[in-house]
Each structure stands twice: as C-alpha cells, then as structure tokens.
Design a protein around this motif. Structure first.
Motif, short mmCIF file in Angstrom:
data_model
loop_
_atom_site.label_atom_id
_atom_site.label_comp_id
_atom_site.label_asym_id
_atom_site.label_seq_id
_atom_site.Cartn_x
_atom_site.Cartn_y
_atom_site.Cartn_z
N LEU A 1 0.83 -1.20 0.00
CA LEU A 1 0.00 0.00 0.00
C LEU A 1 0.86 1.25 0.00
O LEU A 1 1.78 1.38 0.81
N LYS A 2 0.55 2.15 -0.91
CA LYS A 2 1.23 3.45 -0.89
C LYS A 2 0.25 4.52 -1.35
O LYS A 2 -0.57 4.29 -2.24
N ALA A 3 0.36 5.64 -0.73
CA ALA A 3 -0.49 6.77 -1.07
C ALA A 3 0.29 7.73 -1.96
O ALA A 3 1.45 8.05 -1.68
N VAL A 4 -0.32 8.15 -3.04
CA VAL A 4 0.24 9.16 -3.93
C VAL A 4 -0.70 10.36 -3.86
O VAL A 4 -1.85 10.27 -4.26
N TYR A 5 -0.19 11.45 -3.29
CA TYR A 5 -1.00 12.65 -3.05
C TYR A 5 -2.25 12.31 -2.24
O TYR A 5 -3.34 12.81 -2.51
N ARG B 1 -4.72 6.52 9.96
CA ARG B 1 -4.36 7.06 11.28
C ARG B 1 -3.07 7.84 11.20
O ARG B 1 -2.94 8.92 11.78
N ALA B 2 -2.10 7.30 10.47
CA ALA B 2 -0.79 7.97 10.37
C ALA B 2 -0.85 9.24 9.54
O ALA B 2 -0.23 10.25 9.87
N GLU B 3 -1.61 9.21 8.45
CA GLU B 3 -1.66 10.35 7.52
C GLU B 3 -2.75 11.37 7.87
O GLU B 3 -2.73 12.47 7.35
N GLY B 4 -3.71 10.94 8.67
CA GLY B 4 -4.84 11.82 8.98
C GLY B 4 -6.04 11.56 8.09
O GLY B 4 -7.17 11.64 8.53
N ARG B 5 -5.77 11.24 6.82
CA ARG B 5 -6.86 10.96 5.88
C ARG B 5 -6.25 10.36 4.62
O ARG B 5 -5.20 10.81 4.16
N VAL B 6 -6.90 9.34 4.09
CA VAL B 6 -6.54 8.81 2.78
C VAL B 6 -7.81 8.58 1.98
O VAL B 6 -8.88 8.34 2.54
N VAL B 7 -7.67 8.69 0.68
CA VAL B 7 -8.77 8.42 -0.24
C VAL B 7 -8.45 7.12 -0.94
O VAL B 7 -7.34 6.94 -1.46
N LEU B 8 -9.41 6.21 -0.94
CA LEU B 8 -9.22 4.92 -1.60
C LEU B 8 -9.86 4.95 -2.97
O LEU B 8 -10.98 5.45 -3.13
N ASN B 9 -9.17 4.43 -3.94
CA ASN B 9 -9.65 4.42 -5.32
C ASN B 9 -9.65 2.99 -5.85
O ASN B 9 -8.78 2.21 -5.50
N VAL C 1 -4.86 6.17 -2.42
CA VAL C 1 -4.37 4.79 -2.49
C VAL C 1 -5.20 4.08 -3.56
O VAL C 1 -6.41 3.94 -3.44
N ASP C 2 -4.52 3.65 -4.63
CA ASP C 2 -5.19 2.91 -5.70
C ASP C 2 -5.11 1.42 -5.36
O ASP C 2 -4.03 0.84 -5.32
N LEU C 3 -6.26 0.81 -5.12
CA LEU C 3 -6.29 -0.59 -4.72
C LEU C 3 -6.38 -1.56 -5.89
O LEU C 3 -6.36 -2.77 -5.70
N ASP C 4 -6.50 -1.03 -7.11
CA ASP C 4 -6.48 -1.86 -8.32
C ASP C 4 -7.52 -2.99 -8.26
O ASP C 4 -7.30 -4.09 -8.74
N ASN C 5 -8.66 -2.71 -7.61
CA ASN C 5 -9.76 -3.67 -7.48
C ASN C 5 -9.41 -4.95 -6.75
O ASN C 5 -10.08 -5.97 -6.90
N ILE C 6 -8.35 -4.92 -5.95
CA ILE C 6 -8.02 -6.06 -5.07
C ILE C 6 -8.85 -5.89 -3.81
O ILE C 6 -8.96 -4.79 -3.26
N SER C 7 -9.42 -6.96 -3.33
CA SER C 7 -10.33 -6.92 -2.18
C SER C 7 -9.69 -6.28 -0.95
O SER C 7 -8.55 -6.57 -0.59
N CYS C 8 -10.49 -5.45 -0.27
CA CYS C 8 -10.05 -4.85 1.00
C CYS C 8 -9.94 -5.89 2.11
O CYS C 8 -9.40 -5.59 3.17
N VAL C 9 -10.41 -7.11 1.88
CA VAL C 9 -10.20 -8.18 2.85
C VAL C 9 -8.71 -8.28 3.17
O VAL C 9 -8.32 -8.48 4.31
N PHE C 10 -7.86 -8.08 2.17
CA PHE C 10 -6.42 -8.25 2.33
C PHE C 10 -5.68 -6.96 2.70
O PHE C 10 -4.49 -7.00 2.99
N SER C 11 -6.37 -5.82 2.66
CA SER C 11 -5.68 -4.56 2.90
C SER C 11 -6.30 -3.67 3.97
O SER C 11 -5.68 -2.68 4.37
N ALA C 12 -7.48 -3.99 4.46
CA ALA C 12 -8.18 -3.11 5.40
C ALA C 12 -7.35 -2.73 6.62
O ALA C 12 -7.29 -1.54 6.97
N PRO C 13 -6.68 -3.67 7.29
CA PRO C 13 -5.88 -3.26 8.46
C PRO C 13 -4.80 -2.24 8.10
O PRO C 13 -4.62 -1.25 8.82
N GLY C 14 -4.10 -2.45 7.01
CA GLY C 14 -3.06 -1.52 6.59
C GLY C 14 -3.62 -0.17 6.18
O GLY C 14 -3.02 0.87 6.43
N LEU C 15 -4.80 -0.18 5.55
CA LEU C 15 -5.43 1.07 5.14
C LEU C 15 -5.84 1.92 6.35
O LEU C 15 -5.65 3.13 6.35
N VAL C 16 -6.37 1.27 7.37
CA VAL C 16 -6.76 2.00 8.57
C VAL C 16 -5.52 2.53 9.29
O VAL C 16 -5.50 3.68 9.74
#
Length: 185
Positions: free
Chosen positions: A63-67, A89-97, A70-85
C-alpha cells in the motif's frame, strides 16, 4: 443457520491464513468478517469471494499513497483493510480508489475511531475523528442472539478454513500434528 461471533472469526482467520493473507491481516480481517456478519453485512460472502477470485500473489498488497490517494487496483479490502486503517491514522486521511469489498474497512475504522465515507462506493475516504459507535448495540445484540449465516456460504468458508490443516497421516502424527494424547502436550 446461526453461529457465534468467535466461531465466525476463527473460521475467517483460518481461511485467510490458509489463503496466504499476511500475518496480522488474517487476525484483523477475521475479526472484521465476524463484525460485518453481526452488523447484518455479508462479511463471509465477501471473504469467500476474495479468496476464490484474488490471485494468491495479490493477497499481500503493498500500500502506498500518492498525493493522499491509495489505488487498490480492485483487489479486495479483505487483504488490505488493516493496513489502510493504519495508514489513515498515520496520515490523517486517505482516499481509496478502485475499491473492492470496501465494507471490510468499516469495522476497523469504527474500532480505530476514524470517520469513513461510503464503503460501498468504488472510491471513498477514511480519516477524521469518529465520536461514537453507531453499531455497538446492534453488534452486542447479534452476539447475544447468535449471528445469521447463509448455510452455503458457511460451507464454503469452512472448507477454505480446513485448508490450513495438515493432512492426517501416520507421519503427521509422529511429527506432532493433532491434539496429542494428554492434556499437557
């Protein structure tokens, strides 16, 4: 059928573990699966879909945020939700695409006290402060009464969870698989 919260969590955890999810993700996503079922969402159905449709090599996304996006490339959040949260928390806000199964972010965002956009949209934001848990009463009631689970989906999830087990054989028993012969093994 009805199942206990912890039973759903364990089956989801084992299915994710057998399916190659990252350490820690299997625990958090297993809990999120049970939470979603308790809230009336199809947590197990999404879990089964994710495991059946996501290539094994894509189940540990980087996972990486660009501006801030975070582009998830249609991969299920089942595998990324903990890292996204954690990232929100670290960034203050992220937008998922290009999100798939975005509901998996909801229980973890609620637990972390983070606001969340509409997790069924293909793009949404996580961040800001959540001051209450609007699901607490519903989850508590479902835990007390048992959680409704579709029989067919349960059978699939349970079968996926069994893949974590070592096949039974004389060799596996000799090398330590199984429950053992006494209570202090």
């Amino acid at each position: 059928m009805k199942a206990a919260f912890d039973e759903i969590r364990r089956v989801a955890f084992r299915a994710l573990d057998a399916g190659g999810a990252a350490a820690g993700c299997d625990e958090d996503a297993g809990w999120a699966c049970a939470w979603l079922q308790a809230a009336g969402y199809p947590g197990l159905r999404m879990l089964v879909e994710a495991l059946e449709e996501t290539p094994r090599e894509a189940r540990r996304p980087s996972l990486k945020a660009v501006y801030g996006i975070v582009d998830l490339d249609n991969i299920s959040c089942v595998f990324s939700a903990p890292g996204l949260v954690d990232m929100a928390r670290a960034e203050g806000r992220v937008v998922l695409n290009r999100v798939r199964h975005g509901l998996y972010v909801l229980p973890l965002a609620v637990r972390a006290g983070l606001a969340i956009g509409c997790p069924v949209d293909p793009s949404f934001a996580i961040g800001g402060e959540r001051t209450s848990d609007p699901y607490a009463e519903k989850i508590a009631t479902a835990i007390e009464d048992g959680i409704e689970v579709d029989d067919e989906v349960w059978a699939k999830a349970y079968a996926l969870s069994r893949e974590v087990l070592v096949p039974e054989s004389e060799q596996s028993r000799l090398t330590g698989a199984g429950a053992g012969l006494t209570d202090n093994d």
